[in-house]
Write a protein that holds these residues in place. Structure first.
Motif, PDB file in Angstrom:
ATOM      1  N   ASP A   1       7.421 -26.220  30.643  1.00  0.00           N
ATOM      2  CA  ASP A   1       8.602 -26.621  31.395  1.00  0.00           C
ATOM      3  C   ASP A   1       9.599 -25.471  31.365  1.00  0.00           C
ATOM      4  OD1 ASP A   1      10.530 -26.953  29.116  1.00  0.00           O
ATOM      5  OD2 ASP A   1       9.066 -28.471  28.529  1.00  0.00           O
ATOM      6  N   GLY A   2      10.586 -25.517  32.259  1.00  0.00           N
ATOM      7  CA  GLY A   2      11.488 -24.387  32.437  1.00  0.00           C
ATOM      8  C   GLY A   2      12.239 -23.975  31.193  1.00  0.00           C
ATOM      9  N   ALA A   3      12.810 -24.958  30.467  1.00  0.00           N
ATOM     10  CA  ALA A   3      13.615 -24.625  29.291  1.00  0.00           C
ATOM     11  C   ALA A   3      12.765 -23.993  28.200  1.00  0.00           C
ATOM     12  CB  ALA A   3      14.303 -25.885  28.762  1.00  0.00           C
ATOM     13  N   ALA A   4      11.576 -24.571  27.961  1.00  0.00           N
ATOM     14  CA  ALA A   4      10.702 -24.024  26.925  1.00  0.00           C
ATOM     15  C   ALA A   4      10.216 -22.636  27.309  1.00  0.00           C
ATOM     16  CB  ALA A   4       9.514 -24.963  26.701  1.00  0.00           C
ATOM     17  N   ALA A   5       9.843 -22.462  28.578  1.00  0.00           N
ATOM     18  CA  ALA A   5       9.349 -21.162  29.030  1.00  0.00           C
ATOM     19  C   ALA A   5      10.404 -20.081  28.860  1.00  0.00           C
ATOM     20  CB  ALA A   5       8.919 -21.253  30.500  1.00  0.00           C
ATOM     21  N   GLY A   6      11.655 -20.419  29.167  1.00  0.00           N
ATOM     22  CA  GLY A   6      12.724 -19.442  29.020  1.00  0.00           C
ATOM     23  C   GLY A   6      12.886 -18.988  27.586  1.00  0.00           C
ATOM     24  N   GLY A   7      12.808 -19.941  26.654  1.00  0.00           N
ATOM     25  CA  GLY A   7      12.930 -19.595  25.241  1.00  0.00           C
ATOM     26  C   GLY A   7      11.779 -18.746  24.758  1.00  0.00           C
ATOM     27  N   ILE A   8      10.570 -19.114  25.153  1.00  0.00           N
ATOM     28  CA  ILE A   8       9.389 -18.360  24.736  1.00  0.00           C
ATOM     29  C   ILE A   8       9.430 -16.946  25.304  1.00  0.00           C
ATOM     30  CG2 ILE A   8       6.878 -18.223  24.882  1.00  0.00           C
ATOM     31  CD1 ILE A   8       6.881 -21.283  25.141  1.00  0.00           C
ATOM     32  N   GLY A   9       9.748 -16.831  26.586  1.00  0.00           N
ATOM     33  CA  GLY A   9       9.762 -15.523  27.228  1.00  0.00           C
ATOM     34  C   GLY A   9      10.712 -14.552  26.564  1.00  0.00           C
ATOM     35  N   ALA A  10      11.901 -15.044  26.209  1.00  0.00           N
ATOM     36  CA  ALA A  10      12.894 -14.185  25.565  1.00  0.00           C
ATOM     37  C   ALA A  10      12.402 -13.686  24.213  1.00  0.00           C
ATOM     38  CB  ALA A  10      14.208 -14.946  25.401  1.00  0.00           C
ATOM     39  N   VAL A  11      11.751 -14.568  23.458  1.00  0.00           N
ATOM     40  CA  VAL A  11      11.260 -14.163  22.137  1.00  0.00           C
ATOM     41  C   VAL A  11      10.053 -13.235  22.270  1.00  0.00           C
ATOM     42  CG1 VAL A  11      10.409 -14.985  19.918  1.00  0.00           C
ATOM     43  CG2 VAL A  11      12.135 -16.287  21.131  1.00  0.00           C
ATOM     44  N   PHE A  12       9.206 -13.478  23.265  1.00  0.00           N
ATOM     45  CA  PHE A  12       8.086 -12.564  23.518  1.00  0.00           C
ATOM     46  C   PHE A  12       8.602 -11.148  23.760  1.00  0.00           C
ATOM     47  CE2 PHE A  12       4.677 -15.691  25.305  1.00  0.00           C
ATOM     48  CZ  PHE A  12       4.457 -16.152  24.024  1.00  0.00           C
ATOM     49  N   ARG A  13       9.649 -11.038  24.557  1.00  0.00           N
ATOM     50  CA  ARG A  13      10.206  -9.719  24.870  1.00  0.00           C
ATOM     51  C   ARG A  13      10.724  -9.037  23.603  1.00  0.00           C
ATOM     52  NH1 ARG A  13      13.014 -11.312  28.608  1.00  0.00           N
ATOM     53  NH2 ARG A  13      15.026 -11.589  27.568  1.00  0.00           N
ATOM     54  N   CYS A  14      11.394  -9.821  22.748  1.00  0.00           N
ATOM     55  CA  CYS A  14      11.892  -9.268  21.478  1.00  0.00           C
ATOM     56  C   CYS A  14      10.731  -8.799  20.604  1.00  0.00           C
ATOM     57  CB  CYS A  14      12.712 -10.314  20.729  1.00  0.00           C
ATOM     58  SG  CYS A  14      14.300 -10.696  21.482  1.00  0.00           S
ATOM     59  N   ALA A  15       9.670  -9.599  20.557  1.00  0.00           N
ATOM     60  CA  ALA A  15       8.515  -9.255  19.727  1.00  0.00           C
ATOM     61  C   ALA A  15       7.828  -7.998  20.249  1.00  0.00           C
ATOM     62  CB  ALA A  15       7.530 -10.419  19.700  1.00  0.00           C
ATOM     63  N   ARG A  16       7.704  -7.893  21.560  1.00  0.00           N
ATOM     64  CA  ARG A  16       7.065  -6.708  22.149  1.00  0.00           C
ATOM     65  C   ARG A  16       7.877  -5.457  21.841  1.00  0.00           C
ATOM     66  NH1 ARG A  16       7.957  -4.005  26.639  1.00  0.00           N
ATOM     67  NH2 ARG A  16       9.232  -5.609  27.668  1.00  0.00           N
ATOM     68  N   ASN A  17       9.191  -5.546  22.004  1.00  0.00           N
ATOM     69  CA  ASN A  17      10.045  -4.394  21.720  1.00  0.00           C
ATOM     70  C   ASN A  17      10.010  -4.022  20.243  1.00  0.00           C
ATOM     71  OD1 ASN A  17      10.867  -4.151  24.390  1.00  0.00           O
ATOM     72  ND2 ASN A  17      12.625  -5.508  24.133  1.00  0.00           N
ATOM     73  N   ALA A  18       9.981  -5.041  19.379  1.00  0.00           N
ATOM     74  CA  ALA A  18       9.946  -4.781  17.939  1.00  0.00           C
ATOM     75  C   ALA A  18       8.666  -4.058  17.534  1.00  0.00           C
ATOM     76  CB  ALA A  18      10.074  -6.095  17.164  1.00  0.00           C
ATOM     77  N   GLN A  19       7.592  -4.286  18.299  1.00  0.00           N
ATOM     78  CA  GLN A  19       6.314  -3.645  18.008  1.00  0.00           C
ATOM     79  C   GLN A  19       6.113  -2.362  18.812  1.00  0.00           C
ATOM     80  OE1 GLN A  19       3.000  -6.513  18.071  1.00  0.00           O
ATOM     81  NE2 GLN A  19       4.472  -8.159  17.703  1.00  0.00           N
ATOM     82  N   SER A  20       7.175  -1.935  19.511  1.00  0.00           N
ATOM     83  CA  SER A  20       7.132  -0.708  20.326  1.00  0.00           C
ATOM     84  C   SER A  20       5.956  -0.729  21.301  1.00  0.00           C
ATOM     85  CB  SER A  20       7.044   0.531  19.416  1.00  0.00           C
ATOM     86  OG  SER A  20       8.170   0.612  18.568  1.00  0.00           O
ATOM     87  N   LEU A  21       5.761  -1.890  21.904  1.00  0.00           N
ATOM     88  CA  LEU A  21       4.655  -2.078  22.842  1.00  0.00           C
ATOM     89  C   LEU A  21       5.218  -2.123  24.259  1.00  0.00           C
ATOM     90  CD1 LEU A  21       1.546  -2.636  22.636  1.00  0.00           C
ATOM     91  CD2 LEU A  21       2.110  -5.064  22.823  1.00  0.00           C
ATOM     92  N   SER A  22       4.704  -1.285  25.125  1.00  0.00           N
ATOM     93  CA  SER A  22       5.193  -1.276  26.504  1.00  0.00           C
ATOM     94  C   SER A  22       4.646  -2.476  27.266  1.00  0.00           C
ATOM     95  CB  SER A  22       4.770   0.008  27.211  1.00  0.00           C
ATOM     96  OG  SER A  22       3.369   0.018  27.432  1.00  0.00           O
ATOM     97  N   GLY A  23       5.293  -2.789  28.373  1.00  0.00           N
ATOM     98  CA  GLY A  23       4.809  -3.879  29.207  1.00  0.00           C
ATOM     99  C   GLY A  23       3.415  -3.608  29.733  1.00  0.00           C
ATOM    100  N   ASP A  24       3.141  -2.361  30.085  1.00  0.00           N
ATOM    101  CA  ASP A  24       1.815  -1.998  30.587  1.00  0.00           C
ATOM    102  C   ASP A  24       0.755  -2.160  29.499  1.00  0.00           C
ATOM    103  OD1 ASP A  24       2.700  -1.385  33.138  1.00  0.00           O
ATOM    104  OD2 ASP A  24       3.115   0.713  32.642  1.00  0.00           O
ATOM    105  N   ALA A  25       1.108  -1.763  28.274  1.00  0.00           N
ATOM    106  CA  ALA A  25       0.158  -1.888  27.166  1.00  0.00           C
ATOM    107  C   ALA A  25      -0.135  -3.354  26.869  1.00  0.00           C
ATOM    108  CB  ALA A  25       0.710  -1.196  25.922  1.00  0.00           C
TER     109      ALA A  25
END
Length: 232
Positions: A14-38
């Motif tokens: 659902d929209g609210a859950a997806a928004g929360g997950i997406g934001a944390v995914f982005r934080c996790a990816r950045n914390a792991q120095s992983l690019s979007g392409d990778a």
């Protein structure tokens, strides 16, 4: 690369859950120095799909969210935001009592309060509120260990329409995130040995381990040092 979608989860978020997950995914990816392409390559998804997921687009299939979670090592997020309590998680309270205030209130499971500051419970102006005075950690652990204390707080002469309160473990977790991670300071006036007879420090430590991809190394070290001061 394909991943099976467990039958106890929805096909889409659902929209609210997806928004929360997406934001944390982005934080996790950045914390792991992983690019979007990778990340796209590792999951077998398109770069466009990764962007949609991080933006919380609820039109993306749930299996794609799970694929990203597995690569980032944060599968537990889907249980927090989209498990059996999915509807409740989608409506996470904006504010809730936490910190020393929550630690002063007897929890719903019958344990005694971890701290004895009960005189402050009858004065809402002295309450410590996550989302106002303390960091709201919903982006890390959703609504885990929040309970409805509307009736409980009425015993202290305070009548409110609805009041959510952190469990002792969640209250300690919030204190640690707010001070050690966000403010870069030690937790004032509360030591692990003050609360370890009531608070399950092993549970708090488990949450910290799960959230490690989103936290700084300095913050993690400070938090673990505080926890190690108690009796597990």
């Amino acid at each position: 690369m394909t991943f099976a979608v467990e039958t106890d989860y929805p096909e889409r978020t659902d929209g609210a859950a997806a928004g929360g997950i997406g934001a944390v995914f982005r934080c996790a990816r950045n914390a792991q120095s992983l690019s979007g392409d990778a990340l796209a390559q590792a999951t077998g998804l398109s770069r466009r799909t990764i962007i949609k997921i991080e933006q919380g687009d609820d039109s993306v299939a749930f299996g794609s969210y799970r694929a990203v979670a597995r690569v980032l090592g944060v599968d537990w997020l889907l249980d927090v935001f989209c498990g059996t309590a999915r509807e409740e998680c989608a409506h996470s309270p904006q504010y809730y009592l936490s910190g020393t205030t929550a630690l002063s209130l007897p929890p719903e499971d019958g344990r005694p309060p971890a701290l004895w500051y009960s005189s402050s419970l009858g004065n809402p102006k002295s309450w410590r509120i996550a989302g106002k005075h303390l960091t709201h950690t919903g982006h890390l652990i959703g609504v885990v260990d929040l309970w409805d204390a509307t009736t409980a707080i009425a015993r202290y002469g305070v009548t409110v329409p609805r009041l959510w309160v952190a469990s002792p473990e969640r209250a300690v977790f919030d204190l640690l995130i707010d001070h050690c991670e966000i403010k870069g300071k030690t937790v004032p006036n509360v030591q692990a040995s003050d609360v370890d007879d009531v608070v399950s420090l092993s549970r708090v430590a488990q949450w910290v381990d799960m959230c490690e991809p989103f936290l700084s190394q300095k913050g993690i070290a400070s938090i673990r040092e505080w926890i190690e001061g108690g009796d597990w």
